[in-house]
Design a protein around this motif. Sequence first.
Motif, PDB file in Angstrom:
ATOM      1  N   LYS A 116      17.641 -89.178 -47.711  1.00 16.38           N
ATOM      2  CA  LYS A 116      16.571 -90.171 -47.831  1.00 16.38           C
ATOM      3  C   LYS A 116      16.795 -91.352 -46.897  1.00 16.38           C
ATOM      4  O   LYS A 116      15.842 -91.869 -46.292  1.00 16.38           O
ATOM      5  CB  LYS A 116      16.491 -90.655 -49.284  1.00 16.38           C
ATOM      6  N   GLU A 117      18.032 -91.795 -46.778  1.00 17.85           N
ATOM      7  CA  GLU A 117      18.325 -92.946 -45.911  1.00 17.85           C
ATOM      8  C   GLU A 117      17.985 -92.640 -44.464  1.00 17.85           C
ATOM      9  O   GLU A 117      17.393 -93.457 -43.759  1.00 17.85           O
ATOM     10  CB  GLU A 117      19.807 -93.316 -46.049  1.00 17.85           C
ATOM     11  N   ARG A 118      18.349 -91.440 -44.012  1.00 19.74           N
ATOM     12  CA  ARG A 118      18.047 -91.003 -42.641  1.00 19.74           C
ATOM     13  C   ARG A 118      16.541 -90.912 -42.423  1.00 19.74           C
ATOM     14  O   ARG A 118      16.019 -91.362 -41.394  1.00 19.74           O
ATOM     15  CB  ARG A 118      18.730 -89.658 -42.392  1.00 19.74           C
ATOM     16  N   ASN A 131      14.090 -92.492 -44.059  1.00 19.11           N
ATOM     17  CA  ASN A 131      13.475 -93.826 -44.078  1.00 19.11           C
ATOM     18  C   ASN A 131      13.725 -94.569 -42.765  1.00 19.11           C
ATOM     19  O   ASN A 131      12.831 -95.248 -42.241  1.00 19.11           O
ATOM     20  CB  ASN A 131      14.015 -94.640 -45.255  1.00 19.11           C
ATOM     21  N   GLU A 132      14.938 -94.448 -42.238  1.00 20.62           N
ATOM     22  CA  GLU A 132      15.256 -95.110 -40.973  1.00 20.62           C
ATOM     23  C   GLU A 132      14.417 -94.520 -39.838  1.00 20.62           C
ATOM     24  O   GLU A 132      13.898 -95.248 -38.973  1.00 20.62           O
ATOM     25  CB  GLU A 132      16.750 -94.949 -40.680  1.00 20.62           C
ATOM     26  N   LYS A 133      14.265 -93.187 -39.856  1.00 22.71           N
ATOM     27  CA  LYS A 133      13.470 -92.526 -38.817  1.00 22.71           C
ATOM     28  C   LYS A 133      12.004 -92.966 -38.885  1.00 22.71           C
ATOM     29  O   LYS A 133      11.367 -93.196 -37.854  1.00 22.71           O
ATOM     30  CB  LYS A 133      13.583 -91.013 -38.965  1.00 22.71           C
ATOM     31  N   LEU A 134      11.464 -93.109 -40.097  1.00 21.08           N
ATOM     32  CA  LEU A 134      10.082 -93.561 -40.249  1.00 21.08           C
ATOM     33  C   LEU A 134       9.902 -94.979 -39.708  1.00 21.08           C
ATOM     34  O   LEU A 134       8.883 -95.298 -39.079  1.00 21.08           O
ATOM     35  CB  LEU A 134       9.660 -93.495 -41.717  1.00 21.08           C
ATOM     36  N   ARG A 135      10.896 -95.832 -39.928  1.00 27.14           N
ATOM     37  CA  ARG A 135      10.806 -97.214 -39.417  1.00 27.14           C
ATOM     38  C   ARG A 135      10.775 -97.222 -37.889  1.00 27.14           C
ATOM     39  O   ARG A 135      10.001 -97.966 -37.278  1.00 27.14           O
ATOM     40  CB  ARG A 135      11.992 -98.044 -39.926  1.00 27.14           C
ATOM     41  N   VAL A 136      11.592 -96.378 -37.267  1.00 25.76           N
ATOM     42  CA  VAL A 136      11.627 -96.295 -35.802  1.00 25.76           C
ATOM     43  C   VAL A 136      10.298 -95.773 -35.262  1.00 25.76           C
ATOM     44  O   VAL A 136       9.741 -96.313 -34.287  1.00 25.76           O
ATOM     45  CB  VAL A 136      12.790 -95.377 -35.344  1.00 25.76           C
ATOM     46  N   LEU A 137       9.758 -94.740 -35.900  1.00 24.87           N
ATOM     47  CA  LEU A 137       8.490 -94.152 -35.449  1.00 24.87           C
ATOM     48  C   LEU A 137       7.324 -95.114 -35.637  1.00 24.87           C
ATOM     49  O   LEU A 137       6.421 -95.184 -34.787  1.00 24.87           O
ATOM     50  CB  LEU A 137       8.227 -92.851 -36.214  1.00 24.87           C
ATOM     51  N   GLN A 138       7.323 -95.863 -36.747  1.00 27.17           N
ATOM     52  CA  GLN A 138       6.270 -96.856 -36.986  1.00 27.17           C
ATOM     53  C   GLN A 138       6.246 -97.902 -35.878  1.00 27.17           C
ATOM     54  O   GLN A 138       5.176 -98.349 -35.437  1.00 27.17           O
ATOM     55  CB  GLN A 138       6.484 -97.539 -38.338  1.00 27.17           C
ATOM     56  N   ALA A 139       7.418 -98.298 -35.424  1.00 26.47           N
ATOM     57  CA  ALA A 139       7.521 -99.338 -34.381  1.00 26.47           C
ATOM     58  C   ALA A 139       6.934 -98.871 -33.055  1.00 26.47           C
ATOM     59  O   ALA A 139       6.571 -99.696 -32.199  1.00 26.47           O
ATOM     60  CB  ALA A 139       8.982 -99.737 -34.199  1.00 26.47           C
ATOM     61  N   MET A 140       6.812 -97.567 -32.867  1.00 27.83           N
ATOM     62  CA  MET A 140       6.247 -97.028 -31.625  1.00 27.83           C
ATOM     63  C   MET A 140       4.719 -97.084 -31.616  1.00 27.83           C
ATOM     64  O   MET A 140       4.102 -96.950 -30.554  1.00 27.83           O
ATOM     65  CB  MET A 140       6.690 -95.574 -31.440  1.00 27.83           C
ATOM     66  N   ALA A 141       4.105 -97.240 -32.791  1.00 27.99           N
ATOM     67  CA  ALA A 141       2.639 -97.217 -32.889  1.00 27.99           C
ATOM     68  C   ALA A 141       2.044 -98.523 -32.356  1.00 27.99           C
ATOM     69  O   ALA A 141       2.655 -99.597 -32.459  1.00 27.99           O
ATOM     70  CB  ALA A 141       2.212 -96.991 -34.324  1.00 27.99           C
ATOM     71  N   SER A 142       0.827 -98.434 -31.828  1.00 25.72           N
ATOM     72  CA  SER A 142       0.199 -99.593 -31.176  1.00 25.72           C
ATOM     73  C   SER A 142      -0.601-100.473 -32.124  1.00 25.72           C
ATOM     74  O   SER A 142      -0.943-101.606 -31.778  1.00 25.72           O
ATOM     75  CB  SER A 142      -0.710 -99.110 -30.035  1.00 25.72           C
ATOM     76  N   ASN A 143      -0.948 -99.979 -33.325  1.00 31.85           N
ATOM     77  CA  ASN A 143      -1.717-100.796 -34.273  1.00 31.85           C
ATOM     78  C   ASN A 143      -1.406-100.370 -35.703  1.00 31.85           C
ATOM     79  O   ASN A 143      -0.745 -99.353 -35.936  1.00 31.85           O
ATOM     80  CB  ASN A 143      -3.224-100.704 -33.990  1.00 31.85           C
ATOM     81  N   ASP A 144      -1.899-101.164 -36.662  1.00 33.23           N
ATOM     82  CA  ASP A 144      -1.581-100.910 -38.074  1.00 33.23           C
ATOM     83  C   ASP A 144      -2.121 -99.572 -38.556  1.00 33.23           C
ATOM     84  O   ASP A 144      -1.466 -98.871 -39.344  1.00 33.23           O
ATOM     85  CB  ASP A 144      -2.132-102.039 -38.953  1.00 33.23           C
TER      86      ASP A 144
END
Length: 381
Positions: A49-51, A53-66
């Motif tokens: 789960k920790e891995r 969640n961290e991966k989702l945070r990194v991928l979210q940061a790549m997106a251009s809008n909410d």
Amino acid sequence: MVKMIDLQQSRNEIDRIDKQIVSLFEERMEIAKDVAAYKIKTGKKVLDKERENEKLRVLQAMASNDFNKHGITELFTQIMSMSRKYQYGLMSAGEQELPLKEIESLHRDKKMKVVCFGVKGSYTEQAMEEYFNTDIECFYAPTFKEIMEVIKIGEADYGVLPIENTSTGGIADIYDLLVEYDNYIIGEHVVKVQQALLGLPEAKLEDIKKVYSHPQALMQCSKFLESHHHMSPIEWLSTSDSAKKVQEDQDITQGAIASVRAAKCYKLKVLKESINHENTNSTRFIIITKKKEFIKNANKISICFELPHESGSLYNMLSHFIYNNLNMTKIESRPLEGHAFEYRFFVDFTGNLKEPSVKNALLGIQEEAIGFRILGNYHMV
């Protein structure tokens, strides 16, 4: 002037991108196979789960809008879920010891001891006789808990308990006891329930002031009781025990909601037949044992599990049934003691413990749930 969009061209572009996505997805699944091999070798759990969640945070940061951030989160949550299911499939393909032992059939003989809820004349007794036949040694216990206890200590081989009614739903106490005791469901039997109002031989309908019965029976006949204002419903141990009470007390103002079978057993008068408001009123009974067994070709499985108190946890759990093409026939929830607004879920679904799809689903659920347990594998009625 607004330029017209070439719809076909846009569709062609989407098709091109989708083709790339499919290719990349298959490439990702090939790598997931290597990850599964490593986890099988090292005994590492599939869900990290920790891995994730961290991966989702990194991928979210790549997106251009909410909007795209939410979309990326949903997309990759599903991709990672599919990756886990693929890994579970690879893990369950290996040799696994079954949690319950397969037997050819339920051995029935005169030495078999069966404990039945209630007293003589009950619907549970009827279910017991129809399931086992009458050529057995049987005795009765007044409470659900006592049935479980008798099975646990080995005073009986099997027990018969009601678990669900078509009119009033599941019986909460039974679900709680299935968790509390290490007993297993090995069979089920359905009985059509036609409740009747019983009284002493000299009683008339207008004489009855107090009506005794099990809470489930009172609910099944609530409309009848509401239409007879002079009758006060009183909860009692069981339908048959209510009939027994009326016979013992010899009070003309007392009535019982029970079966015609109970009326004959306790020499009572049937004042009114078929007083339950649902014509299809039926009760499902379970056969329990402490033996970790299931009958060959059983086609229904009962499990229970707890979940993390977070968004999407139930959806993710149920996705294991969808992915493995398993038909879920029932889901019931019970509150967790000491945990406000958290629940334990009970699920029935079609399948046999030896089937690869069932092994795959159960492995995934066991890995991702809290407090998972198989309650039984048995023949569906």
